[in-house]
Design an enzyme around this catalytic site. Structure first.
Site, PDB file in Angstrom:
ATOM      1  N   GLU A 136       0.827  -1.262  -0.222  1.00 17.52           N
ATOM      2  CA  GLU A 136      -0.203  -0.227  -0.087  1.00 17.52           C
ATOM      3  C   GLU A 136       0.829   1.237  -0.231  1.00 17.52           C
ATOM      4  O   GLU A 136       0.092   2.153  -0.300  1.00 17.52           O
ATOM      5  CB  GLU A 136      -0.878  -0.019   1.251  1.00 17.52           C
ATOM      6  CG  GLU A 136      -2.634  -0.828   1.431  1.00 17.52           C
ATOM      7  CD  GLU A 136      -3.491  -1.070   2.093  1.00 17.52           C
ATOM      8  OE1 GLU A 136      -3.000  -0.291   3.356  1.00 17.52           O
ATOM      9  OE2 GLU A 136      -4.478  -1.701   2.355  1.00 17.52           O
ATOM     10  N   HIS A 288      -5.394  -8.702  11.530  1.00 22.29           N
ATOM     11  CA  HIS A 288      -5.630  -8.897  10.838  1.00 22.29           C
ATOM     12  C   HIS A 288      -5.013  -8.957   9.829  1.00 22.29           C
ATOM     13  O   HIS A 288      -4.923  -9.120   8.074  1.00 22.29           O
ATOM     14  CB  HIS A 288      -6.858  -7.491  10.183  1.00 22.29           C
ATOM     15  CG  HIS A 288      -5.582  -5.955   9.806  1.00 22.29           C
ATOM     16  ND1 HIS A 288      -5.103  -5.108  11.213  1.00 22.29           N
ATOM     17  CD2 HIS A 288      -6.267  -5.015   8.580  1.00 22.29           C
ATOM     18  CE1 HIS A 288      -5.092  -4.591  10.840  1.00 22.29           C
ATOM     19  NE2 HIS A 288      -5.154  -4.126   9.658  1.00 22.29           N
TER      20      HIS A 288
END
Length: 351
Positions: A136, A288
């Site tokens: 990202e 996560h």
């Protein structure tokens, strides 16, 4: 009807639009807030830095729903600028008002590279980490904010350090999936064992798999191969993050993959020898982020104390700067050196 075309690199504005749009849905924010390791560690770290935050000006880069900004108010911040580029900023405004913090938190819609803050800041807080840490590419925005808005000297960045680790592993789930094709004949009277090679090609490909890794599958102590100091690292240095590793195997096994994970560290002025660490290690509670799993083309058999050495290089994909590639060179014991490059599938268009 679809057709396969040649991949071409997306222009940066489209890369950014696709990236920010992915954060406009509630699901990803639910996943992040519900990740107790992530959210709880940030709150603990911010509150433990209250002496550095109290009566100070804070910038929250990529604020999302604004939860970190509100933690900073709980820690005594005088003013927090919560900068968020996607439409979730509208919800952040509502949440801030709902918590009666609108006099302390100003939500600013836009990228940190384009917004104009009213003043320099004393603290930057951001949850910028992606899969395998650098996917990202949001750390670039944090560094931009550091260089433009953080007071010098004495400015504080939370977190202030990141480290990357690697370990060899045996993914039993994948082996069970491949073995499945040998069991079909006994169940249904149809021999489908010839599917094994096709299944292996599909599963153990060059994609970076994001999976939770079972501790029992890890075959050595972790090896740290990179450390990033957020106070000093440059965006140019992020173009290639690399380092060497050396692992000693626990026992007889078949290495069919490597797993990569990261930690980030928050300084704690009151107890400098006891910083707060957010870890995505398989030896710690699951987050996560899970772990990045890199499947080898050919498994390598090892025995007790077999040494695996190599180098890891991480760099942006040629198709999208926001997508990470991982190249691993490795040697197991006396075997020949091997290499493989992995990537998370890119946002691409057809041409």
């Amino acid at each position: 009807m679809s057709h396969v075309g040649k991949k071409r690199k997306l222009d940066k504005s489209r890369q950014d639009r696709l990236y920010f749009d992915s954060y406009s849905d509630v699901t990803i924010h639910e996943e992040m807030i519900a990740d107790h390791v992530r959210t709880g560690t940030y709150r603990t770290a911010i509150l433990r830095n209250s002496e550095s935050i109290r009566d100070k000006v804070v910038l929250d880069v990529g604020a999302g729903t604004g939860v970190l900004s509100m933690f900073c108010v709980q820690a005594g911040a005088k003013k927090v600028y919560a900068v968020e580029a996607c439409s979730i900023a509208e919800q952040a405004v509502k949440i801030v008002k709902h918590n009666n913090m609108e006099d302390k938190i100003e939500v600013i819609r836009g990228t940190v590279e384009t917004v104009d803050l009213p003043e320099p800041v004393d603290v930057i807080v951001s949850e910028w980490m992606g899969y395998a840490l650098l996917h990202e590419s949001m750390l670039n925005s944090v560094l931009y904010a550091r260089d433009k808005w953080l007071r010098k000297p004495g400015g504080l960045i939370l977190p202030s350090k990141a480290e990357l680790y690697i370990a060899p592993m045996f993914d039993l789930v994948v082996e069970d999936r491949l073995h499945f094709w040998y069991t079909v004949k006994d169940q249904y009277g149809v021999d489908m064992s010839c599917m094994h090679d096709f299944a292996k090609k599909c599963i153990m490909n060059s994609d970076i798999a994001v999976n939770p890794v079972t501790v029992e599958d890890v075959l050595s102590h972790p090896a740290r191969f990179a450390e990033l100091d957020l106070n000093t690292i440059t965006t140019e240095e992020l173009r290639e993050v690399k380092g060497h590793f050396k692992c000693s195997c626990f026992g007889c096994a078949s290495v069919n993959s490597f797993c990569v994970w990261f930690t980030v560290t928050f300084p704690c002025p009151d107890k400098p020898q006891q910083p707060v660490v957010l870890s995505t290690s398989p030896f710690n509670p699951e987050t996560h982020w899970k772990q990045a799993v890199l499947y080898l083309d050919c498994p390598v058999n090892v025995v007790q104390d077999t040494v695996i050495t190599g180098e890891v290089r991480m760099y942006p994909s040629e198709h999208s700067d926001r997508h990470i590639c991982i190249h691993v060179d490795y040697t197991a014991g006396e075997q020949k050196r091997q290499s493989k490059t992995f990537s998370i599938p890119d946002w691409t268009v057809q041409s």
